[in-house]
Write an enzyme that holds these catalytic residues in place. Structure first.
Site, PDB file in Angstrom:
ATOM      1  N   HIS A  31      -0.802  11.399   0.702  1.00  0.00           N
ATOM      2  CA  HIS A  31      -0.598  10.132   0.682  1.00  0.00           C
ATOM      3  C   HIS A  31       0.339   9.165   1.617  1.00  0.00           C
ATOM      4  O   HIS A  31       0.901   8.380   1.120  1.00  0.00           O
ATOM      5  CB  HIS A  31      -0.697   9.474  -0.658  1.00  0.00           C
ATOM      6  N   HIS A  45      -6.240   3.407  -4.025  1.00  0.00           N
ATOM      7  CA  HIS A  45      -5.961   4.283  -5.157  1.00  0.00           C
ATOM      8  C   HIS A  45      -6.227   3.692  -6.613  1.00  0.00           C
ATOM      9  O   HIS A  45      -5.212   4.075  -7.437  1.00  0.00           O
ATOM     10  CB  HIS A  45      -4.747   5.032  -5.129  1.00  0.00           C
ATOM     11  N   GLU A  49     -11.609   7.399  -4.265  1.00  0.00           N
ATOM     12  CA  GLU A  49     -10.918   7.047  -2.848  1.00  0.00           C
ATOM     13  C   GLU A  49     -11.790   7.281  -1.847  1.00  0.00           C
ATOM     14  O   GLU A  49     -11.847   8.404  -1.438  1.00  0.00           O
ATOM     15  CB  GLU A  49      -9.606   7.935  -2.823  1.00  0.00           C
TER      16      GLU A  49
HETATM   17  C1  BGC Z   1      -4.981  13.387  -5.074  1.00  0.00           C
HETATM   18  C2  BGC Z   1      -4.503  14.038  -6.436  1.00  0.00           C
HETATM   19  C3  BGC Z   1      -3.121  13.528  -6.872  1.00  0.00           C
HETATM   20  C4  BGC Z   1      -3.369  12.040  -7.093  1.00  0.00           C
HETATM   21  C5  BGC Z   1      -2.100  11.036  -7.350  1.00  0.00           C
HETATM   22  C6  BGC Z   1      -5.160  12.099  -5.531  1.00  0.00           C
HETATM   23  O1  BGC Z   1      -5.720  11.317  -4.403  1.00  0.00           O
HETATM   24  O2  BGC Z   1      -6.419  13.932  -4.793  1.00  0.00           O
HETATM   25  O3  BGC Z   1      -4.324  15.456  -6.124  1.00  0.00           O
HETATM   26  O4  BGC Z   1      -2.549  14.103  -7.972  1.00  0.00           O
HETATM   27  O5  BGC Z   1      -4.095  11.477  -5.849  1.00  0.00           O
HETATM   28  O6  BGC Z   1      -1.315  11.493  -6.426  1.00  0.00           O
END
Ligand code: BGC
Length: 382
Positions: free
Chosen positions: A138, A213, A347
């Site tokens: 991310h 998110h 997402e």
């Molecule tokens: C990821 C997860 C992660 C979450 C929060 C998601 O997009 O795929 O693995 O734990 O985001 O970070």
């Protein structure tokens, strides 16, 4: 006799006015659309955080803050006309400044993981911040979710309210090449849709994969396992045990990953399946059959609140994450404790680790090109 006629007339008028006020509160036609701006607090050395409250006058309100371009709340009517906030997050800025799993944030420069935090462009190796075991997740340690965005403008037109925010990510930030200028537009329409449009330009080749998110829970149940979900995706990308795609594209064909018709999220979440076990539930990229802004790729709904959400997107994939890493340690809005699977994320994005998979749709952005993509979330009762 006159007296009786008078009583009947008064009763009749009362009945009519009572009936029409019920109609008004259900259709929510009472207010005119508005954007209200207020202070949401200050971040030492960064400045004031603003909150934008977009109210479409039809019962739907969206609150956005310019720290992390976070969607703080999405308030929609349930089938009884009661307004519910259907997203996880915090009441106050302090919550968003703590370590949290990206509640409502924008994600950039890259949604999801890049293996070992590294990729090559034209033979040159780039090393990114690694913040998730061996991988980059991310956007790194200080991604777009942890910066203060600038307001570009806010305006109304006939059907919608709009807010545009911008962020200039400097060359080398979190290891990425190129200065990246990003513009994010949030719109709330009179049709109870949130439209997010993302645009970016660079002065050097770089990789970009932006998403939002938000964690949704359409009925405030302790888990989202009873929500029903449809994802029009015949394939998904299985992962290794650090959640990096193996490179194989698998058919969902009737198994736990088959959401091609409405299915309870919890139906197969506990099944004895290697991919489900690796993710601790769903934490996978689905390959959308027909990304489009004309017909939804995803539908999710709750039979308790009878709130439904359709998602339309131009992105080739969606990371469906069932909040498997939530563990009751975060206290969120109104003192609510966020237990495992108390929210889910959808997402919309390019596939994880695309910079290292030539056969995945490319995330490379060249100077002179414009990155642009749109996702729409539409809410309604059924
Ligand atoms: C990821 C997860 C992660 C979450 C929060 C998601 O997009 O795929 O693995 O734990 O985001 O970070």
């Amino acid at each position: 006799m006159k007296f009786l006629a008078c009583i009947i007339l008064i009763a009749f008028v009362l009945m009519i006015s009572c009936d029409s006020s019920q109609r008004d509160s259900r259709s929510g036609n009472a207010n005119s659309p508005s954007i209200e701006v207020s202070s949401f607090g200050r971040i030492p050395d960064a400045g004031e955080v603003k909150m934008y409250k977009l109210d479409n006058g039809r019962g739907m309100v969206v609150e956005i803050i310019n720290y992390g371009a976070i969607i703080k709340s999405i308030q929609v009517p349930d089938d009884k006309g009661d307004i519910r906030d259907i997203t996880l997050g915090f009441d106050r800025l302090e919550g968003y400044l703590t370590e949290h799993p990206y509640f409502g944030t924008v994600i950039g420069r890259y949604g999801n993981r890049i293996a070992n935090g590294s990729f090559q462009i034209d033979g040159q190796q780039y090393s990114l911040a690694t913040n998730n075991g061996p991988n980059h997740l991310h956007g790194g340690l200080n991604g777009f979710d942890k910066v203060l965005w600038d307001e570009v403008r806010q305006w109304k037109d006939q059907d919608s309210l709009h807010l545009e925010l911008s962020y200039l990510s400097p060359d080398g930030e979190e290891g990425y090449p190129g200065n990246l200028q990003v513009i994010l537009r949030y719109s709330l329409t009179s049709n109870n849709e949130i439209i997010i449009n993302y645009k970016a330009r660079t002065d050097q080749k770089t990789h970009v994969n932006l998403t939002n998110h938000s964690y949704f829970n359409l009925d405030d149940s302790p888990t989202i396992e009873d929500h029903e979900l449809k994802i029009i995706a015949s394939q998904f990308t299985p992962v290794d045990n650090t959640l990096i795609p193996t490179g194989v594209i698998d058919n969902v064909s009737g198994g736990p990953f088959d959401f091609t018709s409405l299915k309870r999220i919890g139906e197969h979440i506990g099944s004895n399946n290697q991919q489900i076990e690796i993710g601790g539930g769903y934490d996978h990229n689905f390959v959308l059959n027909k990304p489009s802004l004309e017909s939804p790729s995803i539908t999710v709904r709750s039979n308790l609140s009878r709130i439904a959400m359709d998602v339309y997107t131009l992105e080739p994939g969606v990371q469906f994450y069932t909040g498997n890493f939530l563990d009751g340690s975060i206290v969120g809005k109104s003192g609510g404790v966020y237990e495992k699977r108390s929210g889910f994320c959808l997402e919309t994005q390019h596939f994880p680790d695309s910079p290292n998979h030539e056969d995945f749709p490319s995330t490379l952005l060249n100077p002179g090109e414009e990155y642009t993509t749109t996702t729409i979330y539409r809410f309604y009762n059924f």
